[in-house]
Scaffold this motif. Structure first.
Motif, PDB file in Angstrom:
ATOM      1  N   ARG A  69       0.832  -1.198   0.000  1.00 37.45           N
ATOM      2  CA  ARG A  69       0.000   0.000   0.000  1.00 37.45           C
ATOM      3  C   ARG A  69       0.869   1.250   0.000  1.00 37.45           C
ATOM      4  O   ARG A  69       0.509   2.268  -0.584  1.00 37.45           O
ATOM      5  CB  ARG A  69      -0.933  -0.030   1.204  1.00 37.45           C
ATOM      6  N   ALA A  70       2.035   1.177   0.665  1.00 37.92           N
ATOM      7  CA  ALA A  70       2.931   2.334   0.701  1.00 37.92           C
ATOM      8  C   ALA A  70       3.470   2.646  -0.693  1.00 37.92           C
ATOM      9  O   ALA A  70       3.593   3.815  -1.074  1.00 37.92           O
ATOM     10  CB  ALA A  70       4.085   2.070   1.665  1.00 37.92           C
ATOM     11  N   VAL A  71       3.798   1.601  -1.473  1.00 39.72           N
ATOM     12  CA  VAL A  71       4.292   1.823  -2.830  1.00 39.72           C
ATOM     13  C   VAL A  71       3.196   2.463  -3.684  1.00 39.72           C
ATOM     14  O   VAL A  71       3.448   3.406  -4.448  1.00 39.72           O
ATOM     15  CB  VAL A  71       4.772   0.501  -3.450  1.00 39.72           C
ATOM     16  N   GLU A  72       1.968   1.952  -3.569  1.00 37.25           N
ATOM     17  CA  GLU A  72       0.858   2.542  -4.316  1.00 37.25           C
ATOM     18  C   GLU A  72       0.666   4.001  -3.912  1.00 37.25           C
ATOM     19  O   GLU A  72       0.416   4.870  -4.758  1.00 37.25           O
ATOM     20  CB  GLU A  72      -0.427   1.757  -4.060  1.00 37.25           C
ATOM     21  N   HIS A  73       0.786   4.276  -2.625  1.00 36.95           N
ATOM     22  CA  HIS A  73       0.621   5.647  -2.135  1.00 36.95           C
ATOM     23  C   HIS A  73       1.750   6.538  -2.646  1.00 36.95           C
ATOM     24  O   HIS A  73       1.528   7.688  -3.046  1.00 36.95           O
ATOM     25  CB  HIS A  73       0.607   5.633  -0.605  1.00 36.95           C
ATOM     26  N   TRP A  74       2.953   6.029  -2.638  1.00 36.23           N
ATOM     27  CA  TRP A  74       4.133   6.760  -3.122  1.00 36.23           C
ATOM     28  C   TRP A  74       3.956   7.169  -4.590  1.00 36.23           C
ATOM     29  O   TRP A  74       4.367   8.259  -5.002  1.00 36.23           O
ATOM     30  CB  TRP A  74       5.349   5.857  -2.965  1.00 36.23           C
ATOM     31  N   ALA A  75       3.302   6.311  -5.359  1.00 35.24           N
ATOM     32  CA  ALA A  75       3.164   6.546  -6.799  1.00 35.24           C
ATOM     33  C   ALA A  75       1.957   7.403  -7.151  1.00 35.24           C
ATOM     34  O   ALA A  75       1.791   7.769  -8.322  1.00 35.24           O
ATOM     35  CB  ALA A  75       3.048   5.200  -7.526  1.00 35.24           C
ATOM     36  N   ARG A  76       1.125   7.764  -6.188  1.00 30.13           N
ATOM     37  CA  ARG A  76      -0.100   8.506  -6.478  1.00 30.13           C
ATOM     38  C   ARG A  76       0.182   9.834  -7.175  1.00 30.13           C
ATOM     39  O   ARG A  76       1.256  10.408  -7.041  1.00 30.13           O
ATOM     40  CB  ARG A  76      -0.883   8.771  -5.182  1.00 30.13           C
ATOM     41  N   ARG A  77      -0.832  10.311  -7.881  1.00 34.03           N
ATOM     42  CA  ARG A  77      -0.699  11.564  -8.632  1.00 34.03           C
ATOM     43  C   ARG A  77      -0.347  12.734  -7.730  1.00 34.03           C
ATOM     44  O   ARG A  77       0.421  13.624  -8.112  1.00 34.03           O
ATOM     45  CB  ARG A  77      -2.007  11.848  -9.389  1.00 34.03           C
ATOM     46  N   ASP A  78      -0.940  12.779  -6.503  1.00 26.61           N
ATOM     47  CA  ASP A  78      -0.659  13.903  -5.610  1.00 26.61           C
ATOM     48  C   ASP A  78       0.574  13.659  -4.741  1.00 26.61           C
ATOM     49  O   ASP A  78       0.853  14.428  -3.829  1.00 26.61           O
ATOM     50  CB  ASP A  78      -1.875  14.221  -4.730  1.00 26.61           C
ATOM     51  N   ALA A  79       1.313  12.586  -5.048  1.00 23.49           N
ATOM     52  CA  ALA A  79       2.579  12.321  -4.350  1.00 23.49           C
ATOM     53  C   ALA A  79       3.705  12.378  -5.391  1.00 23.49           C
ATOM     54  O   ALA A  79       3.977  13.419  -5.951  1.00 23.49           O
ATOM     55  CB  ALA A  79       2.516  10.982  -3.631  1.00 23.49           C
ATOM     56  N   LEU A  80       4.362  11.232  -5.680  1.00 30.07           N
ATOM     57  CA  LEU A  80       5.472  11.237  -6.641  1.00 30.07           C
ATOM     58  C   LEU A  80       5.012  11.122  -8.093  1.00 30.07           C
ATOM     59  O   LEU A  80       5.818  11.289  -9.009  1.00 30.07           O
ATOM     60  CB  LEU A  80       6.454  10.104  -6.322  1.00 30.07           C
TER      61      LEU A  80
END
Length: 708
Positions: free
Chosen positions: A470-481
């Protein structure tokens, strides 16, 4: 077909309204004039067929004939330079949007008071009678309009001169998400109104997914290996928030309209009807779909009877409802009664009783979320609750388990609140001893479980595999990285293949590693590697947002970045220093410090930096050119509202959400909210459109729109 001036197309003048349809000449044999004429006729006919199918449930042609007309129109538009701005073909998709932008409603979309018992409905009627008497009306001269209370997603739709121009979700009632392009794809919602509509018509409706269409769509999702939607309401809500309109177009959404939010007749348009009943009749003239299960009654006893009959018919309807709405018919008396801050005084929802069943708890499993929160889930002997089979129910947290005293083997009551989310309100028969023993170690990584009040968390941080995916998915989000190509399935594959055991491992991947995986090719592998390379120098706020620190979303991450300027300064900040930042209170400060102090998380940050991922410092002082000024933003700008607010704040100004005597400027973009404009007029606050705002900023040596 009955001829009427309110129709989109007359069969005597349009050959595509009734079967048998004429044959089409080859595209290449048409002149541009012939193609333009035929396209105009086809559009009118297709709008007529849409109205007859979706609004009147009385189709004129077969599905096959409709498809022929639609395909021919699309061929003409592809082959010739004919205008497509208002064409029905635009409803099959559109350009994806970058994000859902907040827009103010033309008029407030209020909630409605409700209850599940008849005495509360009678009390509502008494309040109406008293209010009418106090306002000088005859309290006995009243009628109620009764209609189903739909279980979908409420929307505002704006028409100008009969043309569809905007749609927004309800949001908080004052501001919602702009879903104009998404709603445009819903075939039931006309792009052009029929007849003689007013200059501006703003209507409230409900988007829903019909039951049969929902079941069929879920079967398709299962066949594709995708997770099915839990219920039609979630399916409708999740679909409408898709950023790609073409995705929305593929899903079987429908809509009903039931209220007028604003009606401006203009110079020669029709006046607004005097009653709610006649407004619904106007929907028919304009081609707006509405339910035919509406009744006009003379007293509250008849309204209660309507509710009881509707409840009995509920399971036979093609759409979900969770009660009925009873509203005063005469609009003058509605205006006299007015509204509270949240709900009108002239309307009331008589809700249906909740649907409950009993079943057995067969197992209790514990899931680990992205933030490390442990959520117990009861695995049930499957039971049908309100037409939906329920086999799993969240037990929320350890405190909830203790309060219920529930364990494996117990008989429990399953309740579906509003026919949406099932939960367990009680144990009806204890077949176990005591309650479930919550684990003291994370079921995924074995790290100790920490309790924070009623909640439980895995202490493993980014070192826990469950949190990692889930952290990797979150890291890759549009409003993140903003890393393209790292969806949940690909992350799962990378984990299963042993290529990513921690977040920093992403930056050790190679094209060869990825191209060797099933479903990957050289191009997709190279695209992901390129995207990862581009993310090695992220803005500090996006880096912080990507870490997934509990309580830290994009807004708080931006505040932290602007306050501390660089990562090392933030890493060294104590709780007291953190609390001095806007939007950071004691709870958030403690959460940030706890995350950054965790050994696994600090190690992951260090390893990211070792691999060349270095968040870029930001200027902590943006200048004081706007020092002391207060801005309020409304409507759609060429950039997001958050970016506009951040820009003025970076130069010393304040940005607030409501207009007051302290406001210096109201910045009004496209489709501004009426209430903020009215407040600005009342407070004599200057109103600047975007062009004037850009000139104002230029005078202060500030560029608009803001750049990265």
């Amino acid at each position: 077909m009955t001829r009427s001036s309110t129709r989109h197309a007359d069969p005597e003048h349009n050959p595509y309204v009734e079967e048998p349809l004429p044959s089409f000449d080859p595209i290449e044999s048409l002149s541009e004039t012939d193609a333009t004429w035929q396209a105009r006729q086809l559009r009118a006919a297709i709008r007529e067929h849409d109205t007859r199918y979706y609004v009147e449930a009385d189709p004129l042609v077969s599905d096959e004939a409709y498809d022929r007309l639609f395909d021919r129109l699309r061929e003409l538009e592809d082959a010739f330079d004919v205008p497509t701005e208002r064409s029905p073909t635009r409803q099959v998709g559109g350009t994806p949007v970058d994000e859902l932008v907040s827009v103010e409603h033309v008029a407030p979309m209020r909630s409605i008071d409700s209850a599940k018992d008849a005495d509360a409905v009678r009390a509502f009627d008494e309040r109406v009678r008293d209010g009418l008497a106090d306002a000088g009306f005859d309290p006995d001269d009243r009628q109620y309009v009764c209609e189903p209370k739909f279980d979908g997603l409420s929307i505002e739709v704006v028409y100008e001169d009969g043309e569809y121009v905007r749609a927004a979700t309800r949001g908080d009632g004052e501001v919602g998400d702009d879903v104009t392009e998404q709603v445009r794809t819903i075939r039931a919602i006309p792009g052009q109104l029929r007849g003689d509509p007013p200059a501006q018509l703003v209507v409230r409706g409900e988007v829903y997914m019909p039951h049969e269409a929902f079941e069929a769509y879920n079967r398709t999702r299962r066949e594709r290996g995708e997770e099915p939607f839990a219920n039609p309401r979630n399916a409708a809500a999740g679909t409408l928030r898709q950023l790609d309109p073409s995705v929305v177009a593929e899903r079987p959404l429908d809509a009903f309209f039931f209220d007028v939010l604003a009606w401006d007749a203009g110079a020669d348009g029709p006046d607004r009807p005097d009653t709610n009943w006649d407004q619904l009749a106007a929907f028919d003239r304009f081609g707006l779909p509405r339910t035919d299960r509406v009744e006009l009654v003379d007293d509250i006893a008849a309204a209660i009877d309507y509710r009881d009959r509707t409840l009995a018919d509920r399971d036979g309807l093609s759409y979900g409802i969770d009660g009925v709405v009873i509203k005063l018919n005469d609009r003058e008396t509605c205006a006299a009664l007015g509204a509270t801050a949240r709900a009108p005084r002239w309307a009331f929802a008589y809700k249906f009783p909740p649907r409950t069943e009993t079943t057995t708890v067969e197992a209790i499993t514990v899931q680990v979320g992205r933030t490390g929160r442990l959520t117990p889930v009861a695995e049930l002997d499957p039971v049908a609750v309100g037409g939906v089979t329920v086999s799993r129910v969240s037990l929320h947290n350890p405190a909830e388990i203790e309060a219920l005293g529930v364990d494996v083997g117990d008989r429990v009551r399953v309740y579906r609140a509003g026919d949406v989310i099932p939960y367990v309100p009680e144990v009806v028969e204890h077949r176990s001893e005591g309650s479930y023993d919550f684990p003291e170690a994370c079921p995924v990584c074995g790290a100790p479980v920490e309790r924070e009040g009623p909640l439980a968390f895995c202490s493993g941080g980014l070192g826990c595999p469950a949190q990692l995916e889930r952290a990797v998915e979150h890291w890759a989000r549009r409003d993140a990285l903003d890393i393209e190509g790292l969806g949940s399935e690909r992350v799962e594959t990378l984990r299963a293949e042993g290529l990513v055991e921690s977040l920093p491992d992403l930056y050790d991947l190679s094209v060869a590693d990825l191209a060797a995986l099933d479903g990957w090719g050289e191009t997709s592998a190279q695209n992901l590697i390129d995207s990862l390379e581009e993310s090695r120098a992220p803005p500090l706020d996006r880096f912080l947002a990507g870490l997934g620190i509990p309580e830290v979303g994009p807004t708080t991450a931006d505040a932290l970045a602007r306050a501390f300027g660089d990562l090392d300064t933030l890493l060294a900040a104590d709780e007291e220093t953190l609390q001095a930042v806007d939007d950071v209170g004691p709870t958030v400060a403690a959460s940030i410090r706890s995350f950054l102090d965790a050994e696994e998380n600090r190690a992951a940050i260090d390893r990211l930096r070792e691999r060349g991922v270095e968040p870029q410092p930001v200027e902590t002082e943006g200048g004081d050119a706007l020092d002391g000024l207060t801005f309020v933003f409304t409507g759609s700008l060429s950039t997001t509202r958050n970016e506009a607010q951040s820009l003025v704040e970076a130069h010393g100004a304040n940005a607030t959400s409501s207009v007051s005597g302290n406001t210096d400027y109201l910045i009004a973009g496209e489709n501004p909210g009426r209430s903020k404009r009215q407040d600005a007029d009342a407070e004599s606050v200057p109103v600047l459109d975007e062009e004037a705002f850009a000139e104002f900023l230029a005078d202060h040596d500030i560029a608009w729109p803001p750049t990265e």
